[in-house]
Structures are given as structure tokens and as C-alpha cells.
Design a protein around this motif. Structure first.
Motif, short mmCIF file in Angstrom:
data_model
loop_
_atom_site.label_atom_id
_atom_site.label_comp_id
_atom_site.label_asym_id
_atom_site.label_seq_id
_atom_site.Cartn_x
_atom_site.Cartn_y
_atom_site.Cartn_z
N ASP A 94 -6.21 11.61 1.67
CA ASP A 94 -5.76 10.89 0.47
C ASP A 94 -6.79 10.96 -0.65
O ASP A 94 -6.44 11.03 -1.83
N ARG A 98 -0.60 6.50 0.67
CA ARG A 98 -1.54 6.18 -0.41
C ARG A 98 -1.85 7.41 -1.26
O ARG A 98 -1.89 7.35 -2.50
N GLY A 114 5.18 5.70 -0.37
CA GLY A 114 4.33 6.20 -1.45
C GLY A 114 5.12 6.73 -2.63
O GLY A 114 4.57 6.91 -3.73
#
Length: 281
Positions: free
Chosen positions: A44, A71, A98
């Protein structure tokens, strides 16, 4: 790095790291296309590094990038408002949440063998612009069918549900009712679709041009008749290894619908080629 560079591929590049993507972001701010397919070391943090500097991104290939989570996806959509094409196939750490609130630009999504949650799938399809969705081999920790949420994607034109074994008639009915623009629908290997599902497709899917029903063990002569009597725009029917369909049924279909090409075999990929979407026009 070149500030004028618009396309960059790290296809199967295990050496690229989060720090490397930070350098890419700093040196190539005009990137439109990035491929990180099978880049197992990207997390991420790397996606956030990339998206903070490359706001013009339109196409992103993250297939098999197994270390990313929702994320990272959220940071991409938050920082890159023009994302239209994304591949998250085999990214099984993603639930789909997300995508929440960021998907108005998204038109093409590859999510093969993903494990999206009920809320995540709804977040994926509710942006309003999705035209292509591939959920081939959709996986769930339970057998609960949540695929009816696809019916919220009212602009959907291409839908690949091949080998979605949890798919039921209820979801087929919801999709047929909510997605009137569908042109190609792959239902090969979906054993849960029965007469109510085929009837809904025949009744509702007037824009449907190509339908795949190979290995659908619960399509019978009545289901085939429902498709024959409906689906006014149908041009091609892929049908093979359907145990309840006999040659006589196919002959009757062809007599009633001589302009529909009835083909054996099975097609894996449908709709526009993803390779074309990762080339500069």
C-alpha cells in the motif's frame, strides 16, 4: 526518469519496490499507464507513493500484486481522479471497500478470482460509470450469493461471471433487471442458473448480442426456449456440454432464430482487450 514518459511497465518485475515507485512518482509525473503485474513486493505504501505524484494515471495493472489492500486502492482513487481501467485480479487481500466513493471515472475492472465482500462489491459497482466487469471465478468464504449487487451498474455492457458457482437465479434476475445495456454476458460454468434466470435474461436483456452458457448444467429445453423467444438482439450463443440440452433442442432454436450463430466451445475472455487498454492511443 523522463518527465514526458506516459507509459511504464514493470510486468513480472519482482525487483521493483515501494521506494522505487516513489522515485517513479518524482521523475515521471505525466504517467497515464502503469503495469505492476506480479510485482509481489509492492505494498500500500508503494501505491500511495506512486499516486501522490502521478495524478494523471488512467490505467493501472495490479494483477497478482498480493501484498496490497483496500487502503492502497483508496489512495490511488483519491489521488488519481481519472482512473478508468484497473486490474486487481488475484489480489485476494482486497474486500473492495477501497473503491468507496471514488469510482465515478472507473469504466473497466478486471477482478478475476477476487474475494470481495458484500459491501465491497457494492462499492465497486456503484460509481455509475462501469461498463466492463470481470469476476471470473469470484470467490467467497461462504457460499452466500452476493452477485445481485452488480445490478446497480446500470451502464454495464460486458459481464464475465464464468465459473461463479455461487451465482443464483435471484442474482441473475437482479442483474438482468438493473443492467439493460448488457451486450455480452459469460455465464459458462454457472450451475446455479435455472429456468427463472434464463427467463429473466430472455425477457430483460434486449441489447444482449453474445451469451455464453457452456457447462451450465441447469439450462434445459424450457430455458433455451426462453432465450429463443426473448433476447431480440442476440447474435451469438456459445453452448456446449449442457447435459439437459439435446441436438433436437438446438435444431429448434436455430430454426426459430436463424440469424443467431450457435457455437460450441468456451471463451475465457470477453469484450474489449485489456492489452489494448494498456497501450497509448
Amino acid at each position: 526518469m523522463s518527465g514526458s514518459l506516459q507509459s511504464l511497465s514493470f510486468y513480472r518485475c519482482s525487483g521493483i519496490t515501494d521506494d522505487g515507485l516513489e522515485q517513479v512518482s518524482a521523475g515521471c509525473p505525466n504517467l497515464l499507464i502503469v503495469e505492476l503485474y506480479r510485482c509481489f513486493n509492492i505494498t500500500d505504501e508503494g501505491l500511495e507513493n506512486l499516486s501522490k505524484g502521478c495524478h494523471a494515471l488512467k490505467s493501472l495493472n495490479l494483477g497478482y500484486s498480493v501484498a496490497i489492500s483496500d487502503r492502497g486502492i483508496a489512495s490511488v482513487f483519491r489521488n488519481c481522479p481519472n482512473i478508468g481501467t484497473i486490474n486487481i485480479s488475484y489480489c485476494r487481500g482486497l474486500s473492495g471497500v477501497g473503491f468507496r466513493g471514488y469510482t465515478s471515472s472507473l469504466s473497466y475492472l478486471e477482478a478475476e478470482s477476487c474475494m470481495l465482500s458484500p459491501d465491497g462489491l457494492l462499492d465497486v459497482v456503484s460509481g455509475g460509470g462501469l461498463e466492463y466487469l470481470n469476476l471470473h471465478g469470484f470467490r467467497r468464504s461462504t457460499e452466500l450469493d452476493i452477485l445481485g449487487r452488480i445490478g446497480y451498474a446500470e451502464k454495464l455492457r460486458f459481464l464475465n461471471l464464468r465459473n461463479c458457482r455461487s451465482l443464483t437465479d435471484d442474482s441473475v434476475i437482479a442483474i438482468a433487471s438493473g443492467c439493460p445495456l448488457i451486450e455480452e454476458w459469460n455465464l459458462a460454468g454457472c450451475p446455479g442458473v435455472d429456468l427463472p434466470g434464463w427467463s429473466a435474461i430472455g425477457l430483460r436483456c434486449n441489447k444482449l448480442k453474445i451469451l455464453h452458457v457452456t457447462r451450465c448444467r441447469n439450462i434445459c429445453d424450457q430455458g433455451l426456449q426462453a432465450l429463443r423467444d426473448g433476447c431480440v438482439g442476440l447474435e451469438v450463443l456459445y453452448i456446449d456440454r449442457c447435459g439437459k440440452i439435446i441436438p433436437h433442442d438446438l435444431a429448434l432454436f436455430s430454426i426459430a432464430r436463424p440469424n443467431v450463430k450457435v457455437r460450441p466451445g468456451e471463451i475465457v475472455c470477453i469484450g474489449p482487450s485489456i492489452e489494448d487498454l494498456f497501450r497509448l492511443q
